[in-house]
Design a protein around this motif. Structure first.
Motif, PDB file in Angstrom:
ATOM      1  N   MET A   1      60.764  28.766  29.948  1.00 47.34           N
ATOM      2  CA  MET A   1      60.724  29.845  28.688  1.00 47.34           C
ATOM      3  C   MET A   1      59.928  31.006  29.071  1.00 47.34           C
ATOM      4  SD  MET A   1      58.625  28.851  25.057  1.00 47.34           S
ATOM      5  CE  MET A   1      59.655  27.840  24.720  1.00 47.34           C
ATOM      6  N   GLN A   2      60.250  32.000  28.537  1.00 42.62           N
ATOM      7  CA  GLN A   2      59.672  33.198  28.628  1.00 42.62           C
ATOM      8  C   GLN A   2      58.410  33.563  27.837  1.00 42.62           C
ATOM      9  OE1 GLN A   2      60.533  36.011  30.858  1.00 42.62           O
ATOM     10  NE2 GLN A   2      61.825  34.382  31.570  1.00 42.62           N
ATOM     11  N   THR A   3      57.656  34.457  28.108  1.00 39.57           N
ATOM     12  CA  THR A   3      56.297  34.617  27.216  1.00 39.57           C
ATOM     13  C   THR A   3      56.815  35.779  26.253  1.00 39.57           C
ATOM     14  OG1 THR A   3      55.687  36.644  28.646  1.00 39.57           O
ATOM     15  CG2 THR A   3      54.827  34.476  29.385  1.00 39.57           C
ATOM     16  N   ALA A   4      55.921  36.066  25.472  1.00 42.90           N
ATOM     17  CA  ALA A   4      56.316  37.020  24.337  1.00 42.90           C
ATOM     18  C   ALA A   4      56.484  38.298  24.824  1.00 42.90           C
ATOM     19  CB  ALA A   4      55.174  36.743  23.217  1.00 42.90           C
ATOM     20  N   ARG A   5      55.757  38.406  25.981  1.00 40.55           N
ATOM     21  CA  ARG A   5      55.945  39.665  26.446  1.00 40.55           C
ATOM     22  C   ARG A   5      57.047  39.664  27.561  1.00 40.55           C
ATOM     23  NH1 ARG A   5      52.145  43.369  25.062  1.00 40.55           N
ATOM     24  NH2 ARG A   5      52.654  44.731  26.847  1.00 40.55           N
ATOM     25  N   ASN A   6      58.019  40.826  27.327  1.00 38.45           N
ATOM     26  CA  ASN A   6      59.042  40.792  28.494  1.00 38.45           C
ATOM     27  C   ASN A   6      59.176  42.281  28.575  1.00 38.45           C
ATOM     28  OD1 ASN A   6      60.818  38.107  28.784  1.00 38.45           O
ATOM     29  ND2 ASN A   6      60.194  38.248  26.613  1.00 38.45           N
ATOM     30  N   ARG A   7      59.553  42.706  29.909  1.00 39.61           N
ATOM     31  CA  ARG A   7      59.778  44.207  30.344  1.00 39.61           C
ATOM     32  C   ARG A   7      61.247  44.254  30.726  1.00 39.61           C
ATOM     33  NH1 ARG A   7      55.566  43.354  34.864  1.00 39.61           N
ATOM     34  NH2 ARG A   7      57.125  41.908  35.405  1.00 39.61           N
ATOM     35  N   VAL A   8      61.831  45.062  29.686  1.00 45.11           N
ATOM     36  CA  VAL A   8      63.337  45.381  29.737  1.00 45.11           C
ATOM     37  C   VAL A   8      63.654  46.744  30.223  1.00 45.11           C
ATOM     38  CG1 VAL A   8      65.225  45.448  28.271  1.00 45.11           C
ATOM     39  CG2 VAL A   8      63.633  43.688  27.720  1.00 45.11           C
ATOM     40  N   LEU A   9      64.367  46.775  31.193  1.00 46.97           N
ATOM     41  CA  LEU A   9      65.017  47.990  31.724  1.00 46.97           C
ATOM     42  C   LEU A   9      66.352  48.358  31.083  1.00 46.97           C
ATOM     43  CD1 LEU A   9      64.558  50.417  33.380  1.00 46.97           C
ATOM     44  CD2 LEU A   9      65.483  49.216  35.369  1.00 46.97           C
ATOM     45  N   MET A  10      66.411  49.371  30.236  1.00 50.94           N
ATOM     46  CA  MET A  10      67.674  49.745  29.705  1.00 50.94           C
ATOM     47  C   MET A  10      68.278  50.940  30.645  1.00 50.94           C
ATOM     48  SD  MET A  10      67.284  49.808  25.815  1.00 50.94           S
ATOM     49  CE  MET A  10      67.683  48.242  25.058  1.00 50.94           C
ATOM     50  N   ILE A  11      69.340  50.769  31.244  1.00 55.42           N
ATOM     51  CA  ILE A  11      70.199  51.732  32.230  1.00 55.42           C
ATOM     52  C   ILE A  11      71.475  51.843  31.276  1.00 55.42           C
ATOM     53  CG2 ILE A  11      71.200  52.035  34.377  1.00 55.42           C
ATOM     54  CD1 ILE A  11      69.425  49.716  35.435  1.00 55.42           C
ATOM     55  N   TYR A  12      71.360  53.361  31.418  1.00 54.72           N
ATOM     56  CA  TYR A  12      72.622  53.876  30.573  1.00 54.72           C
ATOM     57  C   TYR A  12      73.321  54.555  31.818  1.00 54.72           C
ATOM     58  CZ  TYR A  12      75.294  56.692  27.225  1.00 54.72           C
ATOM     59  OH  TYR A  12      76.328  56.740  26.179  1.00 54.72           O
ATOM     60  N   PRO A  13      74.652  53.676  31.985  1.00 57.77           N
ATOM     61  CA  PRO A  13      75.489  54.335  33.043  1.00 57.77           C
ATOM     62  C   PRO A  13      76.161  55.494  33.156  1.00 57.77           C
ATOM     63  CG  PRO A  13      76.177  52.259  31.911  1.00 57.77           C
ATOM     64  CD  PRO A  13      75.281  52.848  31.067  1.00 57.77           C
ATOM     65  N   ALA A  14      76.471  56.174  34.336  1.00 59.30           N
ATOM     66  CA  ALA A  14      76.680  57.518  34.299  1.00 59.30           C
ATOM     67  C   ALA A  14      78.438  57.386  33.945  1.00 59.30           C
ATOM     68  CB  ALA A  14      76.960  57.922  35.790  1.00 59.30           C
TER      69      ALA A  14
END
Length: 194
Positions: A1-14
């Motif tokens: 189970m994940q914690t309430a804090r998550n690190r999300v990297l959004m990558i917009y493709p070329a």
């Protein structure tokens, strides 16, 4: 189970080099790197829990840093048909590094089979299904397909996009969304089908 804090990297493709979306000469005249900001992706960012940390890397305006993927717990990507090669490359890069990756957007919605390598697919309007994805992810799911019923989204209830994630000087313009879809029926376009 994940914690309430998550690190999300959004990558917009070329975008593909010969795409309509790459009018580089006009951008150069204005001192911008790309015509338009990734409005869809920053709208998705606004749908994520406020306790999650979110970073955006637009591969049309910058390069992915060495530590970006290491920082992330989860990567989100996707886009339109002229970004398909770039989106598939992001998915492959994440898979090779063991980073869970979510794909969405109009191209993945049109042809989900092409994006089968992604851990998660968010197909259709994110407003309708992002809460389901978040619940699955925080509950420990590591794969899944989330599909929204088409034509049901009330865009007036869509959150304000995360404009704070943008470097404004990189873009000629930053759009403001007030509707979805298109009233025309052009034979070359898939928007009317989505």
């Amino acid at each position: 189970m994940q914690t309430a804090r998550n690190r999300v990297l959004m990558i917009y493709p070329a975008f593909n080099a010969n795409s309509f979306w790459n009018y580089k000469a006009t951008c150069a005249l204005a001192g911008a790197r790309h015509p338009a900001a990734p409005l869809g992706l920053i709208t998705v960012a606004a749908l994520l829990p406020t306790t999650w940390e979110v970073r955006l890397v637009d591969l049309n305006t910058e390069e992915l840093g060495v530590g970006d993927l290491d920082w992330a717990d989860l990567v989100m990507t996707g886009g339109m048909l002229p970004q398909q090669d770039g989106a598939l490359a992001v998915i492959e890069m994440c898979r090779s590094r063991g980073k869970p990756v979510v794909v969405g957007g109009p191209d993945a919605t049109s042809t989900p089979e092409i994006y089968a390598a992604a851990d998660f697919q968010v197909l259709g309007e994110a407003e309708e299904i992002m809460a389901d994805f978040v619940a699955a992810w925080t509950g420990g799911a590591r794969s899944g397909v989330f599909r929204a019923e088409m034509g049901k989204t009330d865009v007036t209830k869509s959150p304000t996009p995360r404009f704070d994630l943008l470097t404004f000087k990189n873009y000629l313009h930053v759009g403001v969304q007030f509707s979805r879809g298109c009233p025309f029926n052009c034979e070359f376009c898939d928007i009317i089908e989505l």
